[in-house]
Design an enzyme around this catalytic site. Structure first.
Site, short mmCIF file in Angstrom:
data_model
loop_
_atom_site.label_atom_id
_atom_site.label_comp_id
_atom_site.label_asym_id
_atom_site.label_seq_id
_atom_site.Cartn_x
_atom_site.Cartn_y
_atom_site.Cartn_z
N PRO A 90 36.56 66.40 -90.31
CG PRO A 90 35.29 65.87 -92.18
CD PRO A 90 36.16 66.95 -91.61
CG ASN A 91 34.96 60.90 -89.98
OD1 ASN A 91 33.99 60.61 -89.27
ND2 ASN A 91 34.84 61.16 -91.27
NE ARG A 100 39.06 58.09 -90.27
CZ ARG A 100 39.25 59.19 -90.98
NH1 ARG A 100 39.74 60.28 -90.41
NH2 ARG A 100 38.98 59.21 -92.25
CE1 TYR A 104 43.98 58.94 -92.31
CE2 TYR A 104 42.31 57.33 -91.69
CZ TYR A 104 42.78 58.29 -92.56
OH TYR A 104 42.07 58.62 -93.68
CG ASN A 156 44.00 66.41 -91.52
OD1 ASN A 156 43.38 66.29 -92.59
ND2 ASN A 156 44.57 65.38 -90.93
CB ALA A 179 36.40 63.35 -96.14
CD GLU A 223 45.85 70.08 -98.60
OE1 GLU A 223 46.03 71.01 -99.42
OE2 GLU A 223 45.48 68.94 -98.93
CG HIS A 282 46.40 65.35 -95.99
ND1 HIS A 282 45.04 65.39 -95.84
CD2 HIS A 282 46.70 66.29 -96.92
CE1 HIS A 282 44.54 66.30 -96.64
NE2 HIS A 282 45.53 66.87 -97.30
NE ARG A 323 44.38 56.41 -97.38
CZ ARG A 323 43.52 56.95 -96.51
NH1 ARG A 323 43.76 58.16 -96.03
NH2 ARG A 323 42.45 56.30 -96.13
#
Ligand code: DQA
Length: 156
Positions: A10-11, A18, A23, A73, A76, A100, A102, A109
């Site tokens: 998502p996103n 964003r 990012y 990825n 969230a 995985e 990111h 974070r």
């Protein structure tokens, strides 16, 4: 030829605008072209982005059925989706590689991002290198499937 699904949660279709301070400014299209360029004809690629958990799970089921490795990825969903974790476990349980990735380093974070429910069933995790996180994951997939490495035919 080995197959590779590159799936974004998502996103991530908003990359470019964003939170660029987190990012960066590369768009999803930029990331996909970097991956395509590096992949050449070493793997058969398919790309998907979805905001929907069920769709992402369906994509992973499809990867199992088509014997496709996965770069994921989970965005969230990383931090709380046990359903996505179980789908990832199906992929790695079938003997396929799932990496995985990111863009950011979630451990640097907010506290809630420090936990990944996915990592425990992934083949490996690459985080913190922006779009290069995906390319590094691809390099590893190519190594594992035995394709040529960048620039020459030697393995590194
Ligand atoms: C992300 C990190 C996640 O915590 C976040 O929810 C994202 C993107 C990354 O690529 O850095 O959407 O997965």
């Amino acid at each position: 030829m080995a197959r590779l699904l590159v799936a974004h949660g998502p996103n991530l279709q908003r990359l470019g605008s964003r939170e660029p301070e987190v990012y960066g400014t590369a768009t999803l299209a930029d990331i996909e072209s970097a991956i395509r360029e590096r992949a050449g004809d070493t793997v058969e690629l398919s790309f998907h982005q979805t905001d929907d958990e069920a769709t992402l799970i369906g994509l992973l089921h499809g990867a199992v059925d088509s014997r496709s490795h996965v770069i994921l990825n989970p965005a969230a969903f990383t931090h709380y989706s046990y359903a996505l974790r179980d789908a990832c476990a199906l992929v790695t349980g079938a003997g396929l590689t799932l990496i995985e990735v990111h863009l950011s380093n979630p451990h640097a974070r907010e506290e809630f991002r420090h936990q990944s429910v996915i990592s425990g069933v992934a083949s490996g995790v690459i985080a913190g290198f922006g779009p290069d996180s995906y390319v590094l994951a691809l390099e590893q997939i190519i190594t594992l499937v035995g394709g040529p490495s960048r620039g020459n035919n030697e393995r590194h």
